[in-house]
Design an enzyme around this catalytic site. Sequence first.
Site: not given
Length: 483
Positions: A261, A335
């Site tokens: 990120k 997820r």
Amino acid sequence: MQPRTGTADAAVMYGVDLADLADLTGATGAAGDVVVVPLPTLLVGSAVWASLPRRLVLVGVGDSGTTALRTAGAALARAVTGRVLTTVGLEARRTRGQDSVPGVTAFVEGALLASTSAYRQKSSAPPPRLDSLTFAAGKDAERVGRSADEGVALARGTMIARTLAATPAAVATPAWIADRAVELADAEPTLTVEVHDETWLAEQGFASVVAVGAESPNPPRLVVVTHDPDQAATTPASGEPRTVVVVGKGITYDTGGLALKPRESMVAMKTDMTGAAVALATVVTAARLGVGHRVVAVLPLAENAIGAAAYRPGDVVRTWDGTTVEIGNTDAEGRMVLADALAWAADTLEPDTILDVATLTGAATAALGRTHAALFTADDVAAAALSAVGETAGERVWRLPMVADYAAALDSAVADVSHVSTDPTMRAGAVTAALFLERFAHGRRWIHLDIAGPARSPKASRELPTGATGFGVRLLTRWLRDL
């Protein structure tokens, strides 16, 4: 002894007309509108008179609905921050036939949530906060008391989630969160807790959780907290005890892994375990409020770090149920841990309903902003119930479609499925993430809440602080109670 004097009592003692005073000071009556009125010192000899309040705080309650009263409670708490004496008097009314006073619950929630700090490491002492609320209940004292207690429980539960999510990741490791779960469970007689370490996870086939946490010096955990009431609620069809599983995404810090990120995006990533914090706080609050259903919180906890042992884009990871998943983006790690936990919970806990809650996608935030969570489910009844409860709880949801045609975007040439879209024209990131998760519910009644937007607040407003909000605890606890 300090007299516990409310606004109306003080008005009588000082001989002032509250309506006229409100008009003179420009009070609008809008929800959260605050006017502080200084009072003179009365020149009398009585110690009681000398200890009367020096200020009246007039707070608008708007239409007196739950949202307005929650806003009013929060505004009052903020208005009295820093005051030495903050005793409040309110007249509580209920609608005929109701067994509770929802407005009292909402007011208490707002007041407590706006006056409590989730995490603080400053050298200076915090300013004095709201220290008591006094309700003029009359004959409804018992109902008002129950409603106020409910507000306290829901606010305390929300603060559990806020505090866990606001704690820096250097402290709030998977093991640390597991320890907090044990402490909370030990205090409630209907709760039991199991903590599974990285060795157990590897032996039991939780390859996705292990892969996400592989590079971190803080190894992953799976925590299971169960509320098993003495008298469980039953499903109308089978008469068997109803079991609801709440699975919470527990990424204790998210660098993005090898798909690193930007620096600015990492600052808030200590809150990427908010789903797990909400799941844990929900089961604790359900126990405290005596919810009749069996509720199980499942917390897959891992830190997504960067290094030579980190999982890679292009890897194929096998989930707990044997599904092979092609990794397209190591920053879509939430997820992956949910896939393991959902499949395991669906098959081993045999829930009537399984719900996952996660700070999952920026797409949900782009679509709905920070006021609503994205709700996905094929169950119209569950969707309607959660939407209605969200309005009452002040934690609103908005149902987004499970577009079956979009599932093709998850096709993989090398594995059973990709965990992110392989179609560069597909933009519905929140929808494709939900479609990926749905397959791991194994046909159970399944609900997905993407709370990426409302889990974090960029600034303080109403009952919300800056930072971690604890969104979802009040929503899910009320929903569980009303099932």
